[in-house]
Design an enzyme around this catalytic site. Structure first.
Site, PDB file in Angstrom:
ATOM      1  N   HIS A 164     -54.126 -36.399  -7.368  1.00  0.00           N
ATOM      2  CA  HIS A 164     -55.065 -37.098  -6.501  1.00  0.00           C
ATOM      3  C   HIS A 164     -54.387 -37.670  -5.260  1.00  0.00           C
ATOM      4  CE1 HIS A 164     -53.561 -41.031  -7.869  1.00  0.00           C
ATOM      5  NE2 HIS A 164     -53.594 -40.559  -9.095  1.00  0.00           N
ATOM      6  N   CYS A 219     -50.407 -39.994 -13.470  1.00  0.00           N
ATOM      7  CA  CYS A 219     -50.955 -38.881 -12.694  1.00  0.00           C
ATOM      8  C   CYS A 219     -49.988 -38.482 -11.584  1.00  0.00           C
ATOM      9  CB  CYS A 219     -52.301 -39.265 -12.104  1.00  0.00           C
ATOM     10  SG  CYS A 219     -53.583 -39.438 -13.362  1.00  0.00           S
TER      11      CYS A 219
END
Lengths: 317, 226
Positions: B176, B192
């Site tokens: 992301h 992440c």
């Protein structure tokens, strides 16, 4: 192809068995690895072109292929690896006599490899170097002081044997042994090369990684049957502690296999198969063409046969 | 993949960056912290969160090595595949002709937590961020968004998110964007992969749903396959 055959069968039933499903003159088993796919298609194209027979290439696992060779449903397997399949060869070739192995074979290797950069700049030349913590520290990527090494994919018998070898040589104590799918292992080599980082990993050849990168296999003591005491997990839960193998792998090879009955049914085909003599470099090139260049196996085979007319003619004699 | 739970370990690497304006950059790894080579003092300095902020404030961008660039990348993986090297803080998007786009990334404090092969299951523009329950419980700022924080420039997921799936299952891991571009090259996120917003927009525009994602084994508490 399977869907098409199913359609034909349905049609045959509807017409009261008047129609019959098309049967090829020869069925070649195609493995799921690239060089096996290329050579299966080369056999198909060469035979269809030279002998005008109908050859079908069908993807299947090696054990299913051997069952087919035994029962007559399959005629050819292009790459039978040894010693990996010694027990299958013993059963179908030696004991039952239903499968014939070509007298010619391609030499293969298994062991540990490093990139040329690792070999030149980090002094890793021999498996014994992996026991030196000062050297293996170069392979540490997680900050625990121990280097990491990819020993193969989970489920490969070679991975279990590499674990035994790591214990036997002693580098299981100085390095962390990693099991991951081959694509992860090979992508790690790609990334290491792209950034000039050292890496050590399990390798086998012929394999396209030798074409993709400059790779060196580490030296180690030659295979010695007396020192190769390997117990596999399927045979004993204490396999690791009971095994010891501080030597190189037994020299490996692979060859074409075909149903023994082919010698009578299609003797010219049998002779052709016995004469196939791919070199290790050619097999590596096949692997590279299909795996790296993403060439279609059938198209690659058409081009290979067209550009190797003399070889194919020689195999027919 | 070995089938045994192993402790997560801190990502270990050193980056050294020759960063006097326009002099280029290089990376290496031998230890457990990120460092920058200061061409003025000829000394190595830790490239930690504070230094990263200072660097970004001075230059308006991350060090050269972590900027988007086309590199030679010889691989058997097909174009469109993403390869993540959490150890060196690089994400590669494979291109035809043995090339790749290389992006700088930020990874988890304890590494990515796993290695293996997944795929892009879905993608979103300016995604909503929903903090995990434990974060809501301990962080009043996160608690405000227990029902979901709408997408926008302050949203922790940044401009785009690629949701990583194994088969049809969401792995809960994402690639992301971030409103904190100076964190690229550091070990800061909660598991992440983060990229600066320009880069995630660029990646998003080039990737198809279904794209293969290979997370490498190096570093990053990598021992548990997903």
């Amino acid at each position: 192809m399977k869907a098409m055959l199913r359609g034909v069968c349905v049609t045959a039933v509807l017409f009261g068995g008047i129609l019959q499903a098309h049967a090829a003159d020869l069925v070649v088993a195609m493995p799921n690895w690239p060089s096996g796919q290329a050579s299966a298609n080369i056999i198909k194209v060469a035979l269809e072109k030279s002998l005008k027979i109908d050859v079908e290439v069908e993807e299947m696992g090696t054990l299913i292929a051997f069952t087919g060779l035994d029962s007559g449903k399959v005629d050819v397997h292009p790459e039978v690896w040894r010693p990996n399949l010694d027990s299958v060869v013993q059963k179908y070739v030696t004991e039952r006599g239903t499968v014939h192995l070509s007298p010619r074979s391609v030499s293969a290797t298994q062991g540990l490899c490093v990139t040329q950069k690792t070999y030149d700049d980090y002094g890793i030349h021999d498996v014994a170097d992996l026991k030196d913590p000062a050297k293996t520290k170069a392979f540490d990527t997680d900050g625990d002081g121990k280097g990491e090494i990819w020993i193969g994919a989970q489920g490969w018998s070679s991975t279990d044997i590499e674990r035994i070898r790591a214990k036997s040589y002693g580098y299981a104590a100085t390095m962390t042994l990693l099991e991951m799918p081959e694509e992860v292992g090979m992508s790690a080599v790609d990334a290491a090369v792209a950034t000039d980082k050292p890496i050590v990993f399990y390798c086998y050849s012929p394999h396209h990684v030798f074409e993709l990168h400059r790779i060196k296999q580490l030296s180690e003591p030659a295979f010695d049957g007396a020192k190769w005491n390997v117990v596999l997990p399927a045979d004993d839960p204490m396999w690791l502690s009971k095994s010891d193998a501080p030597v190189a792998w037994k020299p490996s090879s692979f060859s074409v296999a075909y149903a023994t009955s082919l010698s009578k049914r299609l003797p010219q085909v049998a002779k052709f198969l016995d004469n196939i003599d791919f070199s290790a470099d050619e097999v590596t090139a096949m692997s590279y063409a299909l795996e790296v260049e993403r060439q279609d196996p059938a198209t690659f085979a058409e081009q290979w046969v067209a550009s190797h007319e003399d070889r194919v003619k020689a195999w027919m004699k | 993949m070995a089938g045994t739970a192993r402790p997560r370990r801190r990502l270990g690497w050193v980056a050294f960056l020759f960063m006097a304006a326009g002099l280029g950059a290089a990376l290496a790894q031998t230890g457990s912290t990120t460092q920058i080579f200061d061409p003025k003092t000829h000394k190595w300095i830790n490239y930690d969160r504070k230094k990263a902020r200072q660097y970004y404030a001075a230059h308006g961008q991350v060090p050269d090595a972590f900027r988007r660039q086309i590199v030679t990348f010889r691989t058997a993986e097909k174009p469109g595949t993403i390869i993540i090297d959490g150890n060196q803080h690089f994400l590669y998007l494979v291109l035809p002709g043995l090339k790749a786009v290389r992006y700088g990334i930020g990874v988890g404090r304890d590494g990515f937590g796993w290695a293996g092969i997944v795929r892009v299951g879905r993608m979103a523009e300016w995604p909503t961020w929903t903090p995990p329950a434990e974060m809501v419980a301990r962080d009043p700022n996160a608690a405000k968004f227990a029902g979901g924080m709408p997408g926008g420039p302050d949203n922790p997921l940044g401009a785009r998110a690629l949701y990583l799936y194994q088969g049809d299952q969401d792995t809960i891991y994402r690639i992301h964007g971030t409103p904190e571009p100076w964190t690229i090259g550091l070990d800061v996120s909660s598991g992440c992969i983060r990229m600066n917003n320009d880069d995630i927009v660029d990646l998003h525009s080039q990737v198809q749903v279904g794209a293969k994602v290979v997370v490498l084994m190096q570093g990053a508490a990598l021992y548990k396959g997903v």
